[in-house]
Each structure stands twice: as C-alpha cells, then as structure tokens.
Design a protein around this motif. Structure first.
Motif, PDB file in Angstrom:
ATOM      1  N   GLU A   1      12.520  33.659  37.221  1.00 39.10           N
ATOM      2  CA  GLU A   1      11.896  34.698  37.149  1.00 39.10           C
ATOM      3  C   GLU A   1      12.359  36.082  36.740  1.00 39.10           C
ATOM      4  O   GLU A   1      11.956  36.963  36.104  1.00 39.10           O
ATOM      5  CB  GLU A   1      10.973  34.918  38.564  1.00 39.10           C
ATOM      6  CG  GLU A   1       9.872  34.008  38.791  1.00 39.10           C
ATOM      7  CD  GLU A   1       8.591  34.577  38.309  1.00 39.10           C
ATOM      8  OE1 GLU A   1       8.078  35.596  38.735  1.00 39.10           O
ATOM      9  OE2 GLU A   1       8.227  33.821  37.519  1.00 39.10           O
ATOM     10  N   LEU A   2      13.337  36.233  37.681  1.00 37.59           N
ATOM     11  CA  LEU A   2      14.217  37.359  37.122  1.00 37.59           C
ATOM     12  C   LEU A   2      14.538  37.648  35.596  1.00 37.59           C
ATOM     13  O   LEU A   2      14.631  38.499  35.192  1.00 37.59           O
ATOM     14  CB  LEU A   2      15.447  37.728  38.141  1.00 37.59           C
ATOM     15  CG  LEU A   2      14.855  38.137  39.667  1.00 37.59           C
ATOM     16  CD1 LEU A   2      15.845  37.988  40.728  1.00 37.59           C
ATOM     17  CD2 LEU A   2      14.281  39.631  39.588  1.00 37.59           C
TER      18      LEU A   2
ATOM     19  N   LYS B   1      11.889  38.412  33.244  1.00 37.10           N
ATOM     20  CA  LYS B   1      11.587  39.675  33.337  1.00 37.10           C
ATOM     21  C   LYS B   1      12.713  40.591  32.422  1.00 37.10           C
ATOM     22  O   LYS B   1      12.232  41.740  32.046  1.00 37.10           O
ATOM     23  CB  LYS B   1      11.240  40.368  34.618  1.00 37.10           C
ATOM     24  CG  LYS B   1       9.900  40.463  34.746  1.00 37.10           C
ATOM     25  CD  LYS B   1       9.218  40.947  35.975  1.00 37.10           C
ATOM     26  CE  LYS B   1       9.701  39.982  37.061  1.00 37.10           C
ATOM     27  NZ  LYS B   1       9.824  40.049  38.326  1.00 37.10           N
ATOM     28  N   HIS B   2      13.806  40.276  32.588  1.00 39.43           N
ATOM     29  CA  HIS B   2      14.825  41.088  31.845  1.00 39.43           C
ATOM     30  C   HIS B   2      14.803  41.228  30.123  1.00 39.43           C
ATOM     31  O   HIS B   2      15.277  42.056  29.559  1.00 39.43           O
ATOM     32  CB  HIS B   2      16.243  40.661  32.322  1.00 39.43           C
ATOM     33  CG  HIS B   2      16.768  41.156  33.697  1.00 39.43           C
ATOM     34  ND1 HIS B   2      17.751  41.444  33.812  1.00 39.43           N
ATOM     35  CD2 HIS B   2      15.811  41.379  34.564  1.00 39.43           C
ATOM     36  CE1 HIS B   2      17.800  42.091  35.098  1.00 39.43           C
ATOM     37  NE2 HIS B   2      16.654  41.859  35.533  1.00 39.43           N
TER      38      HIS B   2
ATOM     39  N   TYR C   1      14.070  29.279  41.086  1.00 35.89           N
ATOM     40  CA  TYR C   1      12.831  29.825  40.589  1.00 35.89           C
ATOM     41  C   TYR C   1      12.820  31.138  40.480  1.00 35.89           C
ATOM     42  O   TYR C   1      12.634  31.781  39.646  1.00 35.89           O
ATOM     43  CB  TYR C   1      11.865  29.643  41.877  1.00 35.89           C
ATOM     44  CG  TYR C   1      10.399  30.185  41.777  1.00 35.89           C
ATOM     45  CD1 TYR C   1       9.563  29.970  40.903  1.00 35.89           C
ATOM     46  CD2 TYR C   1      10.125  31.331  42.659  1.00 35.89           C
ATOM     47  CE1 TYR C   1       8.320  30.725  40.602  1.00 35.89           C
ATOM     48  CE2 TYR C   1       9.168  32.011  42.479  1.00 35.89           C
ATOM     49  CZ  TYR C   1       8.235  31.737  41.619  1.00 35.89           C
ATOM     50  OH  TYR C   1       7.212  32.496  41.559  1.00 35.89           O
ATOM     51  N   LEU C   2      13.657  31.985  41.497  1.00 41.69           N
ATOM     52  CA  LEU C   2      13.720  33.431  41.592  1.00 41.69           C
ATOM     53  C   LEU C   2      14.689  33.784  40.377  1.00 41.69           C
ATOM     54  O   LEU C   2      14.597  34.808  39.762  1.00 41.69           O
ATOM     55  CB  LEU C   2      14.376  33.822  42.684  1.00 41.69           C
ATOM     56  CG  LEU C   2      13.537  34.219  43.911  1.00 41.69           C
ATOM     57  CD1 LEU C   2      14.379  34.824  45.043  1.00 41.69           C
ATOM     58  CD2 LEU C   2      12.477  35.209  43.583  1.00 41.69           C
TER      59      LEU C   2
END
Lengths: 290, 297, 365
Positions: A284-285, A288-289, A280-281
């Motif tokens: 998410e990361l 965003k990049h 999940y993380l």
C-alpha cells in the motif's frame, strides 16, 4: 531564531505523537519481546534466559487448543464473511427499491460492541430457553442446538456470532467496489450479449481483487484480536474449548500471574498479525509513493 | 451503478425473470431477518417479565410490556459487589470517550496536516511507523502499559483509560486526516505562505474550516471504537472506573443469584444505544469511516 | 538601474537529482520575464525558488537589491498567482483578497479601501460576497489576480495562470494581463509552457530545458535568432523547418545543397554565410518560404518544389514539401493556387536563415 523556528514548527508539532508511538508501540513491543525471553512470573524479571517461555507455550495443551481454535475460527469467520458479504452485495446491486433500508439492516451489527453481540447470541443460543427450546415448542421435540455448551461445537457458535457482526461490513466494502466498476465496460459486455452471471464472474469480481485483499486484512485482524466476543459469549469455555490466543494471553497476564507466558503468547500473536499485515501495508505504501 | 434489470414497463416481462425477482427478494428478506433477529429478541426479551420468559417463546412478542428490567438494568442490578445498575458505568464511558475522542481527533488533524502539507525528509517514514501501530494486536502492549500507567499514577483511573485510547487512536486519526489533506492542492498552502500566514494560521484559517467532513468521520470512528472497547477497559480499570462494556459483561456473566435474562438484554441495549444512535443518525459517515480505514489506506 | 530581480549561479537539487543548474537571470523594473520550456524543465521550480517556497541548493537571489536567498516568502515583497488559483475555499472573495493584509495586521479601513480599488480595477465588485466554489474559471482567475494586486509588491509571480482556462478565455485573460502590466508598470515573472503566451507577453524570455537555460533574450531575438536547435524547434508554431544540408564555399558566398528524393538537389546560394562546416542544419521559418513573386529582396531565391500536401488554415495556407528528408512547411497566402502532387516555385528568404551544427545543435551564424 524565528527563521529557525518557522522551519521546524511542523516537525515539533509532529514530534510528541511520534515519540508517543515510538515508546508506546515500538518500545512496548521490545519490552514484551524482552520479557518473553525471561523467567518472569508474577513480576517481570529482566534477565534473559532464552526461549523457555516459548517452549512452555508450545508444550501447553491449552495454547494448542487456542491456536487450533484461531485457525478454525479465523478460517471459517473470514471465509464465510467474505462469501456472504460478496453474495449480499451482488444481491443488493440489482436495483432494489429498498436498498438503503436493507443496507442499514445488514450493517448495523458493526456498530455494536462485541460484548453486546456476545450477550445477545449467548441468550439466543442457550439451549434451555433459546432457539432449541423455541423450535421444540413448535413440535420438533428432538431438535437440538446446544453448540454453546458442547465443547466440540462451541467454537462454531462463536463463528456464527462473529459472522453476524462483521459480514455486513464486508458487504458494504464489496458494494462500494461493485459501484466503482467502470460502467462502460459493463455496457460493452451487455452489448456483446454476455449473460449477467458471466459479467459478474468474468469481469466485475476479478476487478475487485484489491477489495478482497482489504476485506481479508480487516477480517484477519479482527480474528486475531478477537477477545471480547469469546469472553462475552462463552468465557473461553466450556473448559478451555473456545480459548483463543487473545484470551490465553489475558488469562496468563491478569488471572494466572504468569507474565512470561503472557508476553510470549502476545509475541506469537504479533508474529501472526505481521506476517499478514506487513506485506499488505508495504505494498500500500509503495503504491502511494509512485 | 449497474442496471441489469429490464425496464418495468416492458410490454412482456417473461416468467423466469419474475421468478428470479421473487427469489431475489425472498433471499434479501431472509437475510434481513437473520440480521434483525438478535435485535428483535433483545428488545422483546427486555420488555418481558422473567415469568413470561420462562414459559413463553423466544420469538414471541411480550404479552405484557414491562419496563421493570430496564429500570433494574439502569439503576439497580449488581455488578460484582455493588448494586447500582449500569448508570455509573455508562457515565464512566462518557467521561472516558468524550475527551479521548476529542484529543485523538485534534492530534490526528494536526499530524495529518503536517504529513500531507509540510512534507519534510523522513515524514513518510514517520507516517509509515504510525500507521503500523494501528495494526498491532494490543495484547503485545498490555503488560508494559499496565506497568507504565502505574508509574504515571494513572492505574485504574479514567484519565489512564483516556491516555491509552488517545495513544492507540492517533495512528488512525492521523491516517484519516492525512488522506483527506493530501487531496487538497499544496498551492493553497503556498498561496497562504506568500500571503504571510504561518504554520498555525494556515491550519486554523484555511485547513480547519475545510475539515468538517473528515472530522465527522473521524469522530464517529473513534467514538464507536472507544465506546465499544473492552480489552483496555477490562485491563486498565478497577471497581468504580469500569466502562459500560466491562460492567455489562460483569452483569451478564455474574454467577450469583437468579439469571435475569430480561435485565441482561436491557443492559446490553443500554450499552449499545449510543453507538447505535450514531449509526442511525450518521450512517453514511459511519460507513465512510469504516471503509476509509481499510479500502484506501 | 539596479536589477529588481537578480539570480546568480542558482542550483537546486532534490536529493541527488539536479533540477536547476547554474541559473543566471537579471531583470529591470518594469520587465515582464517569461520562463518557458516543456514540462519538467524546472521552470515552476525556479519560480518557487524565487518565491522562497523552495529552498535553493546553491547560489544567491536578490529582490529589489536585497539578498533574499534565505528569506521566507512573506518577507520577499512578492505576490503570486497559481495555476489552480489556490483560492481559500471557505472564505468569500473579499476575505480571500484581504487575508494577506489581515495576517499582516493592516487596519480595517485600509483593507476596505484597497479591496475596493482592486475590485473595481478587475471588475469583480459584484462577486465579493461569493465563495470561490460559486465562481466560473475566469472569475476565479480574476480573484486570484486581485489577491496578488492588492499586495502592490515589488515582484509579481505567475505560475501558469491561464492553463486551466478554455482557449477563448485564455486569449482574453492574456491581453488583460498584458494591459495590467502596461498600466501598473509592475515587474512580473511568468511561467508557461505555451510559447505563444511567452511571445505575446514577455519583454524578456528565458527558455529552459532540463534545468539549464537555453537562451535569454527579447521575444524577437528568441524568435529570429534561436541559440540552438531546441529553442528553434520549441518557439514558434508551426515550428521552424530544420533541414539537413551541405555547405560548400563558393567565391564570395556559400553554396547550400539540400538533397531531394527522386529529384535533383535543391541548390541555394547564401552570400552572407561564412565559415560554415560541411554538414549543417538549415533553419527557416514557414513564413520565410513564400510563393515565388510574393517575396522580394536580394537574399530571396526561387526554386521549384514538389508539393505533397496543402492545408488551408483560413488566413494562410500551409503547404508541405519534402526537402532533405524532412517535411518542410511553407506559409502561403490563402488564395494560393498550390495543388498537392504538383510542383510549385517557392521563394526562400535567406536573410532570415539560421544555421546549426548537427552534433551540438548550437547556432553557427
């Protein structure tokens, strides 16, 4: 010199927090992982002995119960909270006049400590003076509601209290999601004559997949860490009937003086959390990049 | 917002729609009862005498309102050996929560400012590592932390608890501020640099004055989490330094003496009051804090 | 006079990506330098490098004769106006303008005096106590300029300052910036993607593409003698007609042959062009193709062309004809009798013609 300082101030400001996280999160995870491979008892030893602690852990009936309970509790808690939260959000989304008040009522348990929640529900569910006694006093003499003292049912009592605490939060998440669906799409569907329930099932709910995921992650995280609620509600009892990995770990660490077992159970918990949270993380990361 | 309902002054609202509307309201009302019932039971029980609790019904209003249980819970009831009520532990929680919230929020603000506005190589990796720290089960750090607090001379003390809460709060506070500051155009920082302002000047004169909304959210989030914490409190405190949640649990689960349900309930409400108050006063920000941590990471 | 801004062999990389390659630009005091190019061409990065907001990877940069390659922005004696205005949201207009002086420790009386000077110059006296949030776009723009003006720097930097304004306001502010430049005699570096802005404001234009300088010159040079196909196409609106043609030596001149669909090729004779290869791209601006009889001169040649489309635009009427497989636009006067689907004699002014090599795109004449 000032030039150099100017350029490196941001890094120097961030450094203490970063070092703290490195030591107190990652360093500590390594420490616990290391100790879980030793014969540590009352005091930690640092000589690696392989997986004996994990062998002991998986052979322990109490740990077995704890893991079973985690899956029962986690599954029901997450499932019911998601369904109830979505249901309440949809109900509240129907232009209700008292929406603000109802939202406040549904959500306030999230502000409470789990110890308070546990204390309240322990009182409500105690067979002698709680719901059972009340319903019996209304004339239903054979009514029984003694889950909290029944080893087979006690874990479900924990589920009730946990759902009560967290479902309002899921409702708030879903309500925010419902409100962010593009209005024009809904108008277009209404113009097309699609019935309301179809608009929800075919358009709105599928578009909320990311919120399902977020809610799931948060609830799963709560479930695995849940410790306070069990301690306050049942103390892990009757017997070990409502033990969870978190209470097992605590008991080994602080009352049994079995550091090796505490460390290995903590590592297993972390393994479970990471298999859920890491993907999940990561996504998410990544997202965003861009 | 979705408006599926017909206008109220539509000339003829058909029958089935009326039934649906009633069903909707009954359902919403029933759920409201479900969520309110425990609070109602707690309050009424705390206002009853033990005698009335034994003879009366769980859901009945008190026949005779008495605040004895509240007084006992606040200053007389026993937690373990001492019998001073919840009062000293309540203040322990205040002494622990206020500095921990303040320090973690401040650090989060500065960290978020660096990560969002002073990007440098590796900043994203650092942010990811910090974010990750938010999601670990704290059981995995309990043992080494207990030993470290001993080495640092903070074992069983309130400063020790403050330290722990700050360390494990930084991740979230940094996340909050980073996500807020990232929405502020980087041109603002550039303009201030050209104006001659340095790192701290820009933070102090330009970013901090902009930060009230996120400070409120962060403070509420941290306050609720730290006040309600039990795991760290029970693991790292000793008799005399326990936070209110630990004391409450000791009162409720003490096996000696007569079970005073009214005192238990009064104590539970006392322990819950600060966070409930925050929720009632600043509910909007509370929800924003809850969802900020999860919806948009 | 020594150049006030001198950029030598400047390189800028982000990791392994080259953003700017071997930039060499120098301007004199009083110059208005415009950096123009499509988005992503590196023009804003170059401006940030000049400001010191981005470190440069290679080369040197000097301002006012002093090497500034590694000097921080605050010591470069520059002021900058940003696209989003970058006004400090929590400060009043007055505080926004004086913040830089306050940081530098300028005494309060001087701050006050300079603030009032700039405010009256920009006619924003009545706004001084408002917050940026209470201002319109044009007012914010003025405040942002005020913040720069109050510095009285060696170099003003503008990063697409007008692109957030609506069309009418943009034209207004454009002429105001031009007036300001003339009145102050200040040196300015201005980034824009709008070639009209570049033409109207600049004393010197740098056209950038993909981090490489395409051409440096005065607006007239850039417009009349574009260095390559990219510049020819990018500068000017409507764009320069770029028509594939064949060139053959013909006595003292060159015969230019442009293919036409379903008609005999268009033949023109250029008496000046020399040494053209066989395949060329002929560039002619729309205003250099006129109605026969409205343009005279020894290099004007008339040919009948089939008109495919007529677009009245108020002051002018544009007509389109297909030549060499391209839609060629001619700018005619408003009262033209041109009709779509009918032939019309057009006058081609070859004194303004550009030739480009089809392969490299470089200018040939």
């Amino acid at each position: 010199m000032t030039e150099w300082l100017e350029r490196h101030v941001p890094k120097m400001v961030l450094a203490p927090s970063f070092v703290a996280v490195l030591i107190f999160v990652y360093g500590f995870i390594i420490w616990t992982g290391w100790v879980s491979l030793t014969r540590s008892k009352l005091m930690p030893k640092y000589e690696i002995k392989g997986f004996i602690q994990y062998d002991r852990l998986f052979a322990s009936p109490r740990w077995d119960t704890a893991m079973d309970n985690l899956f029962i509790f986690g599954g029901l808690f997450i499932g019911i909270s998601l369904i109830l939260g979505l249901f309440l959000a949809i109900l509240l989304d129907q232009k209700i006049r008292a929406e603000g008040a109802l939202r406040t009522i549904y959500l306030y348990p999230m502000a409470l400590s789990m110890i308070v929640t546990g204390t309240a529900w322990k009182w409500i569910m105690n067979p002698g003076l709680g719901i059972e006694a009340t319903v019996r006093s209304w004339g239903f003499e054979s009514f029984t509601f003694n889950w909290i003292t029944d080893p087979n049912m006690a874990i479900y009592a924990v589920v009730i209290a946990a759902v009560w605490q967290a479902s309002g939060f899921v409702m708030a998440l879903f309500l925010a999601g419902l409100r962010s669906v593009d209005e024009e799409i809904i108008k277009a569907a209404q113009v097309d004559g699609i019935p309301t329930w179809r608009i929800y099932s075919a358009i709105i709910i599928p578009s909320m997949a990311p919120i399902f995921l977020s809610a799931f992650i948060v609830l799963a995280h709560l479930a695995i860490k849940s410790f306070d609620l069990v301690i306050a509600l049942t103390g892990g009892g009757p017997g070990y009937a409502t033990d969870l990995p978190a209470t097992y770990m605590y008991a080994m660490a602080f009352s049994r003086g079995d550091i090796g077992q505490a460390a290995s159970s903590a590592m297993v918990m972390m393994g479970v959390v990471f298999t859920i949270v890491v993907p999940y993380l990561y996504s998410e990361l990544r997202a965003k990049h861009d | 917002m979705t408006d599926f309902t017909q206008s109220y002054d539509a000339p003829r609202r058909n029958y089935s729609q009326l039934v649906l509307r009633w069903l909707l309201f009954s359902l919403l009302g029933l759920f409201a009862l479900f969520y309110l019932m425990p609070l109602f039971v707690m309050v009424t029980t705390s206002l009853k005498s033990l005698e009335e609790i034994r003879t009366g019904s769980l859901v009945a209003l008190p026949r005779e309102v008495t605040f004895d249980a509240w007084r006992t819970a606040w200053s007389e009831t026993c937690t373990g050996v001492k019998c001073e009520g919840l009062k000293p532990y309540f203040w322990n929680s205040v002494l622990m929560t206020v500095p921990a919230v303040f320090i973690a929020t401040l650090l989060g603000a500065v960290n978020g400012y660096v990560i969002a506005q002073w990007r440098f190589k590796g900043a994203n990796l650092i942010f990811s590592l910090m974010l990750f720290g938010c999601f670990i089960p704290f059981q995995v750090v309990l043992l080494p932390m207990a030993r470290s607090l001993g080495i640092l001379g903070l074992a069983g003390s309130i400063p020790g608890l403050i330290f722990v809460h700050v360390i494990y709060g930084i991740g979230f506070t940094t996340l909050f501020f980073r996500n807020y500051y990232v929405t502020i155009p980087s041109e603002l920082t550039k303009a201030a640099k050209v104006d001659g302002a340095g790192f701290f000047r820009i933070f102090w004169s330009i970013f901090l004055p902009l930060s009230l909304p996120i400070v409120v959210v962060t403070v509420i989030w941290q306050f609720t989490n730290i006040w309600n914490d039990f795991l760290f409190g029970v693991s790292f405190s000793q008799a005399g330094t326990q936070p209110v949640t630990v004391a409450l649990n000791n009162i409720v689960n003490s096996t000696t003496g007569v079970k005073e349900y009214n005192v238990d309930m009064a104590a539970a409400i006392i322990a819950a009051l600060p966070t409930l108050l925050v929720y009632v006063v600043a509910g909007k920000y509370f929800i924003r804090g809850l969802t900020a941590g999860s919806v948009k990471g | 006079m020594a150049p006030i801004l001198d950029i030598n062999n400047l390189y800028k990389n982000y990791g392994s990506v080259e953003i700017l390659k071997d930039i060499n630009v120098a301007i004199e005091p009083g110059d208005f330098l415009v950096l123009v190019g499509p988005s992503g061409c590196g023009k804003s990065t170059l401006l940030n490098c000049i400001a010191g907001l981005e470190p440069i990877t290679g080369g040197t940069l000097s301002i006012g004769g002093k090497d500034m390659t590694h000097v921080s922005p605050k010591d470069r004696d520059i002021a900058m106006v940003f696209q989003s205005y970058a006004l400090y949201p929590t400060m009043s207009v007055a505080k926004n303008i004086t913040f830089g002086m306050k940081v530098r420790g300028v005494d309060a009386a001087t701050q006050e005096r300079k603030l009032n000077e700039v405010a009256s110059q920009l006619q924003i006296e009545q706004l001084l106590h408002r917050r940026p949030g209470q201002l319109s776009g044009g007012q914010r723009q003025r405040v942002a300029m005020g913040r720069a003006l109050v510095r009285d720097p060696k170099l003003f930097l503008f990063d697409e300052p007008l692109s957030n304004l609506d069309a009418k306001l943009r034209v207004e502010m454009r002429s105001e910036i031009k007036k300001l430049h003339q009145n102050l005699g200040a040196t300015m570096v201005y980034v824009t993607h709008d070639q009209i802005e570049a033409m109207t404001l600049a004393t010197k234009i740098v056209v950038l593409k993909g981090g490489v300088v395409q051409q440096i010159g005065t607006p007239a040079e850039i417009y009349n003698r574009p260095a390559n196909l990219f510049v020819a196409d990018f500068m000017g609106s409507p764009a320069m007609n770029l028509i594939p043609a064949k060139a053959t030596k013909n006595g003292s001149g060159t015969q230019i042959e442009i293919a036409r669909d379903g008609a005999a090729p268009l033949m023109l004779t250029d008496t000046h062009a020399e040494n053209l290869p066989q395949d060329v791209i002929l560039g002619l601006r729309p205003e250099d193709i006129a109605e026969a009889g409205f343009r005279a001169g020894e290099d004007v040649q008339v040919a009948e062309c089939q008109i495919d489309m007529v677009e009245p635009a108020g002051a002018d009427t544009f007509v389109v004809s297909e030549l060499g497989g391209k839609q060629v636009t001619a700018r005619l006067h408003a009262e033209t009798g041109a009709e779509s689907g009918k032939p019309l004699p057009l006058a081609f002014d070859l004194s303004k013609v550009s030739y480009f090599a089809p392969g490299t795109g470089e200018r040939l004449n």
